[in-house]
Design an enzyme around this catalytic site. Structure first.
Site: not given
Ligand code: CMC
Length: 436
Positions: A313, A371
């Site tokens: 991320h 996710d």
């Protein structure tokens, strides 16, 4: 924004005079150097592709501490919101800055429920798409088309228009996402039922049929609601910045939100949950858990172009707090549906375990993001893979609107207009075609 008692000085080694710049402090998080006058003072721009060190705005909505793995909406930890609030409470919080009291909550739920139906003509617009169109293509079109259906709420500078556009978007997104799905599978559209909860109504519009009653499963309802809460906002990510930039030109809220939907579609952003599930299915087809080692070698090989989707991320350099909550929900949903031995879930756990111990991932601070598990939950609920990003768009709509409203209300807001470092040809003359 508070000015600190220190300044930043930028000095040059070529004899140019140095410049002093104010520094501002937020309530938490890094201070910022104010470079707005830099060009006027030096004739120079800053260079920061991908905004790695640039705060594009001031905001009071969402705060992320990427190193701690902390996510706050209006100051409240995501874990507490996921535990004690539902998605519409979270929407109220993001839009208004405070959690609702009992009356405010009832009024807000009622207001959103009054707007769940879409203009009857929208289905004919939708029917213009091919049946095999990607739902995100359909949603980009439908959300943009709302500007054509709701003319009385398109002035982004009018707070009342923005309010009604916000309620319409939040209320109608589930209807539109479900319509995109029903259209694809050839089933009749289901009109919303306003006595159901926001996520219960969505489940019914997705999986109900007019010839039978649909009973909402409370575990799946809660799981979906949690997915919505976890995806509701995430400060200045790519799609939110897109919405802000788009709305900064004064375009209408529906057009700006459809730009956000388009941006979210990309596999490095909202499309990652779809890409993650596709990856798990590919590894499963190759031989499952036994092939995890081989797959990881590919991920670590820079020439392979393969990434471990659902990992890494831009901001979190620690476990994404949303991933922890999603893993919890994943366990609950699989148990409820009797899918505890789901091979993809086992595969995901095995990938996660290896990655968390492998030096490639540890040294780069790559951890699972939201996710990684949300795809497994959605698949278990029965949501098709190509609709995952549409679910994300549905949930993120409120964040986009809250950020858009904040920008319009900010006296320092200007049309977004980044500068560039030009490296192409300088002035040259067009030669006649036979000399080129
Ligand atoms: N698999 C393998 N290597 C990775 C991955 C990954 N998923 N993510 C980052 N890296 C490596 C990258 O190759 C680079 O290595 P090196 O330093 O040797 O060149 C290093 O880690 C740093 O990566 P980066 O590309 O500079 O990091 P970034 O901040 O620009 O990218 C990211 C963040 C999310 C685009 C990236 O981690 C990624 O592509 N992840 C997979 C897609 C994904 O899961 N995205 C969902 C994000 S969460 C949902 C949302 O909030 O939108």
């Amino acid at each position: 924004m508070k000015q600190t008692d220190y300044t930043a000085t930028l000095s040059f080694s070529n004899g140019k005079p140095s410049v002093e710049m104010p520094v501002y402090a937020g309530s938490i998080g890094p201070d910022v150097v104010d470079i707005r006058k830099l060009y006027a003072q030096t004739g120079m721009f800053t260079y920061d592709p991908g905004f790695l060190s640039t705060a594009s705005c001031q905001s009071t909505i969402t705060y992320i501490d990427g190193d701690k793995g902390e996510l706050l909406y209006r100051g409240y930890p995501i874990e507490q919101l996921a535990e004690h609030c539902d998605y519409l409470d979270t929407c109220y919080l993001l839009l208004n800055g405070e959690l609702p009291n009992v009356k405010q909550r009832d009024d807000f739920h009622h207001l959103v429920n009054q707007h769940t139906m879409v203009h009857e003509q929208m289905q004919f617009f939708l029917r213009g798409f091919r049946r095999d169109a990607h739902p995100m293509a359909i949603l980009t079109g439908l959300v943009g088309a709302m500007s054509a259906f709701y003319h009385d709420s398109t002035d982004v500078h009018n707070p009342e228009h923005r309010h009604i556009a916000a309620i319409r978007l939040i209320a109608k997104m589930p209807t539109l996402v479900a319509m995109a799905y029903k259209y694809k599978i050839g089933q009749p559209f289901m009109y919303p039922r306003n006595d159901l909860s926001y996520s219960g109504n969505f489940l019914r519009m997705m999986f109900g049929v007019p010839c039978e009653d649909y009973v909402v499963n409370p575990v799946l309802e809660r799981a979906l609601d949690r997915i919505f809460i976890l995806h509701a906002d995430h400060e200045q990510n790519a799609s939110t910045s897109t919405v802000r930039l788009c709305a900064s030109s004064g375009t209408n809220p529906f057009a700006a939100i459809s730009a956000g939907v388009a941006c979210l579609w990309g596999p490095a952003h909202g499309g990652a949950n779809e890409a993650c599930l596709n990856m798990l299915e590919e590894i499963q087809a190759m031989g499952g858990v036994a092939k995890v080692g081989e797959f990881m070698e590919k991920v670590k090989d820079k020439n392979s172009g393969v990434k471990l989707m659902g990992f890494g991320h831009r901001v979190y350099k620690n476990y994404d707090p949303r991933a922890k909550l999603m893993q919890e929900t994943c366990n609950e949903v699989l148990k409820e549906l009797g899918l505890e031995n789901d091979p993809l879930f086992k595969l995901a756990k095995s990938l996660e375990k290896i990655a968390l111990e492998d030096d490639y991932f540890v040294s780069r601070k790559l951890y699972p993001n939201v996710d990684f598990y949300s795809g497994i939950v959605q698949r278990a609920i029965g949501i098709p893979v190509d609709l995952f990003t549409g679910i994300f768009a549905l949930a993120r709509t409120v964040g986009w609107i809250a950020q858009l409203n904040e920008m319009i209300g900010d006296p320092e807001y200007k049309i977004g207009r980044p500068r560039q470092l030009f490296t192409g040809s300088a002035h040259r003359n067009v030669k006649p075609i036979e000399q080129r």
